[in-house]
Design an enzyme around this catalytic site. Structure first.
Site, PDB file in Angstrom:
ATOM      1  N   CYS B  33       7.373   7.606   9.110  1.00 48.33           N
ATOM      2  CA  CYS B  33       6.737   6.508   9.849  1.00 48.33           C
ATOM      3  C   CYS B  33       6.083   7.022  11.129  1.00 48.33           C
ATOM      4  CB  CYS B  33       7.804   5.448  10.124  1.00 48.33           C
ATOM      5  SG  CYS B  33       7.571   4.455  11.577  1.00 48.33           S
ATOM      6  N   CYS B  36       7.007   5.458  14.482  1.00 45.12           N
ATOM      7  CA  CYS B  36       8.368   5.841  14.880  1.00 45.12           C
ATOM      8  C   CYS B  36       8.315   7.127  15.699  1.00 45.12           C
ATOM      9  CB  CYS B  36       9.250   6.070  13.662  1.00 45.12           C
ATOM     10  SG  CYS B  36       9.484   4.607  12.658  1.00 45.12           S
TER      11      CYS B  36
END
Lengths: 308, 108
Positions: B33, B36
């Site tokens: 991700c 993230c």
């Protein structure tokens, strides 16, 4: 004397390219990024339209390479440096960070980018992170063997709909018109994919769910019919809105919230350039964002040399 | 960067950690991700700045599927602030540091 010759606000493709050019021009430069460098390109699974990568490249890898290239020429980058306000009027520009640090410079490049637009319908905020998503690469794996929806008809929406079929059993693309806006190759991929269905001429009017998250969408067809689509998740990919909260609206020309520039990426303020998704333009691709960053940095050089 | 104060949570030690009356901010993330990774350094910084005042932790949702499922997490990064085992506040997406600081300061 100002702290820097140039401050770059934002570390996406536009800001990083501006940083690369500024570092190579040996301008005393700092790039301020609210998180870690990369920008929206990090939300993209795969990029097939940035030249130089014939096999394509992941958004994350491209961002890392752009950062590494600027770093190779010693670009100073400050991560976690969220800009909250700025004064760009005088010959010395002032940039204020969230921790109240004030940095000054002779020139500024504004490249804070944009963020995903919202649907603005009931249930969207309530179920954000519980089935409502704005990033397919981030959240796709949570929807393994489920039925989901994608809202939008542009490149991002259709490309990510195809990507999401890696996880979901069925992806319904909800689009307000009867044809897609996405590039033809991307459309062809979607039409050829048996897991993708289309709800044409439709908009989402409500997102419903329970304690475990999204359960269904209420769709409104342009003929006035309402219908219910059971889904576990909905990906909202309907364009972007500018990250302009920190920009001085009383100083900068910002039609519809986007910064106005000329072809040299100059704004209405001397010594202030802008590049990337924050500017008032129609095409928002990695390639033109990067190109604008290069132009902006060279315009700064021009300005600092007193040639403007 | 020194990240000694940053706790890596698992499904096994999650409940015990959030049960404390010291506020605990958990960053649910995964290696695939992008956002993230964008918010990762912010969380690391907070773990140093809030040492002794709050617990700052990360949980890899790939390695620990039970806990994110329990909280209905279907998007990352999601950051949840716990106190006495209860959810105090929650935010999804790579938000700015100031928003997380405001969340923490309200709970301390």
């Amino acid at each position: 004397m100002a702290d820097y010759q140039l401050i770059i606000v934002g570390g996406g493709p536009a800001g990083l390219t501006a940083g690369l050019y500024a570092a190579r021009a040996r301008l005393k430069t700092v790039l301020l990024e609210k998180g870690a460098p990369g920008g929206q390109v990090m939300n993209t699974d795969w990029i097939d339209n940035y030249p130089g990568f014939p096999e394509g490249i992941s958004g994350f890898d491209l961002a890392e390479k752009m950062f590494a290239q600027a770093a190779r020429f010693d670009l100073e980058t400050r991560k976690n440096s969220e800009v909250v306000s700025m004064d760009l009027q005088g010959s010395e520009k002032k940039i204020v960070l969230a921790d109240n640090t004030v940095l000054t410079s002779q020139a500024v490049i504004l490249a804070p980018g944009a963020r995903p637009n919202k649907l603005d319908v009931p249930g969207e905020t309530e179920f954000a992170g519980k089935g409502v998503s704005y990033c397919a690469t981030c959240d796709g794996p949570f929807f393994l063997k489920t039925e989901i929806a994608v809202v939008g008809g542009g490149n991002t929406a259709i490309q990510e709909a195809v990507y999401l079929t890696k996880f979901a059993d069925k992806v319904t693309v909800i689009h307000r018109r009867d044809e897609l806006r996405a590039t033809k190759v991307v459309q062809e991929m979607a039409f050829a994919n048996p897991k993708i269905e289309f709800a044409w001429n439709s908009t989402v009017s409500r997102i419903e769910g329970g304690a475990q998250g999204v359960e269904s969408l209420t769709l409104l067809n342009s003929d006035g019919r309402e219908s219910k689509l059971p889904v576990h998740g909905v990906f909202v990919l309907i364009g972007t809105i500018p990250n302009n909260e920190m920009l001085p609206a009383d100083q900068l020309e910002m039609p519809e919230g986007f910064v106005k520039t000329d072809l040299e990426m100059r704004t209405n303020l001397p010594g202030v350039m802008a590049a990337g998704d924050i500017i008032n333009k129609r095409i928002r691709q990695v390639i033109n964002g990067a190109g604008e960053g290069a132009v902006a940095a060279m315009s700064v050089e021009h300005y600092l040399a007193g040639l403007d | 960067m020194a990240v000694d104060n940053l706790k890596q949570l698992t499904d096994a030690d999650f409940d015990a950690t959030i049960a404390s009356d010291t506020p605990c901010l958990v960053d649910f993330w995964a290696p695939w991700c992008g956002p993230c990774k964008a918010i990762g350094p912010v969380v690391e910084e907070l773990s140093t700045e809030y040492a002794g005042k709050a617990t700052i932790a990360k949980m890899n949702v790939d390695d620990n599927p039970a806990t994110p499922g329990k909280f209905g997490i279907r998007a990352i990064p999601t950051l949840i602030l716990f106190k006495n085992g209860e959810v105090v506040d929650q935010v999804t997406g790579a938000v700015g540091k100031s928003q997380l600081v405001a969340m923490l300061d309200k709970a301390i």
